[in-house]
Scaffold this active site. Structure first.
Site, PDB file in Angstrom:
ATOM      1  N   TYR A 152      18.120  28.825   9.200  1.00 50.73           N
ATOM      2  CA  TYR A 152      16.916  29.561   9.608  1.00 50.73           C
ATOM      3  C   TYR A 152      16.749  29.487  11.128  1.00 50.73           C
ATOM      4  O   TYR A 152      16.868  28.420  11.728  1.00 50.73           O
ATOM      5  CB  TYR A 152      15.674  28.957   8.967  1.00 50.73           C
ATOM      6  CG  TYR A 152      15.523  29.226   7.498  1.00 50.73           C
ATOM      7  CD1 TYR A 152      15.416  30.525   7.007  1.00 50.73           C
ATOM      8  CD2 TYR A 152      15.455  28.177   6.592  1.00 50.73           C
ATOM      9  CE1 TYR A 152      15.254  30.763   5.652  1.00 50.73           C
ATOM     10  CE2 TYR A 152      15.285  28.399   5.236  1.00 50.73           C
ATOM     11  CZ  TYR A 152      15.182  29.700   4.763  1.00 50.73           C
ATOM     12  OH  TYR A 152      15.015  29.923   3.429  1.00 50.73           O
ATOM     13  N   LYS A 168       0.839  -1.203   0.000  1.00 47.60           N
ATOM     14  CA  LYS A 168       0.000   0.000   0.000  1.00 47.60           C
ATOM     15  C   LYS A 168       0.874   1.254   0.000  1.00 47.60           C
ATOM     16  O   LYS A 168       2.084   1.172   0.254  1.00 47.60           O
ATOM     17  CB  LYS A 168      -0.912  -0.013   1.241  1.00 47.60           C
ATOM     18  CG  LYS A 168      -0.152  -0.025   2.564  1.00 47.60           C
ATOM     19  CD  LYS A 168      -1.065  -0.342   3.745  1.00 47.60           C
ATOM     20  CE  LYS A 168      -0.289  -0.384   5.052  1.00 47.60           C
ATOM     21  NZ  LYS A 168      -1.089  -0.933   6.157  1.00 47.60           N
TER      22      LYS A 168
HETATM   23  C1  LIG Z   1      -0.376  -1.957   6.808  1.00 45.41           C
HETATM   24  C2  LIG Z   1      -0.946  -3.242   7.266  1.00 45.41           C
HETATM   25  C3  LIG Z   1      -0.116  -4.372   7.443  1.00 45.41           C
HETATM   26  C4  LIG Z   1       1.387  -4.298   7.337  1.00 45.41           C
HETATM   27  O1  LIG Z   1       1.924  -3.723   8.509  1.00 45.41           O
HETATM   28  P1  LIG Z   1       3.509  -3.606   8.716  1.00 45.41           P
HETATM   29  O2  LIG Z   1       3.665  -3.175  10.125  1.00 45.41           O
HETATM   30  O3  LIG Z   1       4.005  -2.617   7.731  1.00 45.41           O
HETATM   31  O4  LIG Z   1       4.052  -4.966   8.455  1.00 45.41           O
HETATM   32  C5  LIG Z   1      -0.719  -5.568   7.745  1.00 45.41           C
HETATM   33  N1  LIG Z   1      -2.055  -5.666   7.895  1.00 45.41           N
HETATM   34  C6  LIG Z   1      -2.883  -4.604   7.780  1.00 45.41           C
HETATM   35  C7  LIG Z   1      -4.345  -4.775   7.981  1.00 45.41           C
HETATM   36  C8  LIG Z   1      -2.347  -3.361   7.470  1.00 45.41           C
HETATM   37  O5  LIG Z   1      -3.161  -2.299   7.347  1.00 45.41           O
END
Ligand SMILES: *Cc1c(COP(=O)(O)O)cnc(C)c1O
Length: 360
Positions: A256, A35
């Protein structure tokens, strides 16, 4: 000459990390979470590199799934949050995506959709995260409703998500798992619970499907060092170059807001990378940066396009010298701690401005 700030994406390391995840859970199927554009690494190249190594992919939305299908990814793709409106059910079915069901509305959309093929469903159960999912009490009836829906495929997967698996020895993970196993009992369904921290540190959570994301990109989600995570290799290395070097006197301020003032005569190197390149503006004085492979402290405020480091104590630094902001030799999670955030956020927020250079 083009601006030298770029993110090298080591797809060989990605495959290596996927093998580590698979090795930690040899009896489980591996779903790679890609994702948010593959956690900022480029979902399409990430998925293409893993397509022959994993059983399925997971994304956050139908658009993300469509992009992978357009790129030729043929593995199942799970929509982790399910669909956001009724019309998406048919679109998901049409590209063979799997959908998460997290609430009554999504169930109704599935039941009412006019489909020509069934959809494989995952049922999210809320065992303590209290973000998404049906209650454990509601789960059996929900499963029954799915069985009676011609639109749902026969192999619903039961799924839950941990809130504190990245805290070693946390009782809540044990409680969530016990709750999940109890509700799964008596249902002939495959089960999935483990995110990256659970894959690494909670073997009893591996069950039938593991769902790692962050660890695939080569950093540990744990603050403490963990032997299982030691072999992970960073996939993204954010690189830049020195574009200026100057000597300043004791008492001179840098940047800055004059947030850092030299206590001694100092040599300052300027790097052409800033918050416009995804480097966090909240990174404080002392955040480690690699110049010529040597660790030096960030000093002064991070600008949009530049940041400054104190190179007084290292061998001569020149314009054009290579800089690593994170990645090889400097875990992104370590940089993130200096900016009061987590590595997940830094890689995921990498802006389009920074070219991704895939290395296979
Ligand atoms: C994002 C997500 C994962 C992966 O999590 P990580 O900590 O990046 O391994 C797994 N299951 C769900 C439902 C998620 O939303």
């Amino acid at each position: 000459m083009t601006r030298p700030t770029r993110a090298r994406i080591h797809l060989d390391n990605l495959r290596h990390n996927a093998a580590i995840a698979a090795g930690l859970a040899p009896a489980s199927r591996l779903m790679a979470v890609v994702k948010a554009d593959g956690y900022g690494h480029g979902a399409e190249s990430v998925a293409a590199a893993l397509d022959d190594r994993v059983a399925a992919f997971a994304v956050a939305s139908l658009e993300e799934a469509v992009r992978l299908r357009d790129r030729g990814i043929r593995r199942p793709i799970l929509l982790l949050e399910g669909v956001f409106e009724a019309s998406e059910v048919a679109e998901a079915a049409a590209i063979g995506a799997w959908i998460m069901l997290t609430c009554e509305e999504q169930l109704r959309w599935l039941q009412e959709a006019a489909l020509t093929q069934t959809v494989t469903c995952w049922l999210k159960v809320d065992t303590g995260m209290h973000r998404l999912g049906v209650t454990p009490q509601r789960a059996p009836a929900f499963l029954q409703a799915l069985r009676e829906t011609p639109n749902a495929g026969p192999d619903t997967v039961l799924c839950t998500h941990f809130s504190r698996a990245d805290e070693l020895g946390q009782g809540e993970t044990r409680e969530q798992l016990a709750c999940f196993l109890a509700l799964c009992d008596g249902h002939d369904c495959l089960r999935s619970a483990a995110n990256s921290p659970a894959v690494l540190a909670w073997p009893e959570t591996h069950l039938d499907w593991i769902r790692p994301g962050y660890m695939l990109y080569g950093d540990s989600p744990f603050k403490e060092s963990l032997p299982q995570a030691a072999a992970l290799k960073p996939v993204m290395t954010l690189e830049s170059k020195v574009i200026g070097v100057r000597d300043i006197a004791a008492g001179d301020a840098v940047g800055y807001g004059a947030t850092w003032r030299a206590e001694r005569a100092s040599r300052i190197a300027t790097v052409t990378a800033g918050y416009g390149d995804g480097y966090p503006r909240t990174a404080g004085n002392g955040t480690p940066v690699l110049v010529n492979g040597q660790r030096v402290p960030l000093v002064g405020r991070v600008s949009m396009d530049m940041l400054t480091v104190d190179v007084t104590d290292v061998a001569a630094v020149h314009v054009g010298d290579p800089v690593t902001l994170w990645g090889e030799g400097l875990p992104v999670g370590e940089v993130a701690r200096h900016a009061s955030t987590i590595g997940y956020e830094l890689v995921t927020r990498m802006p389009a401005r920074v070219p991704r250079e895939a290395i296979t």
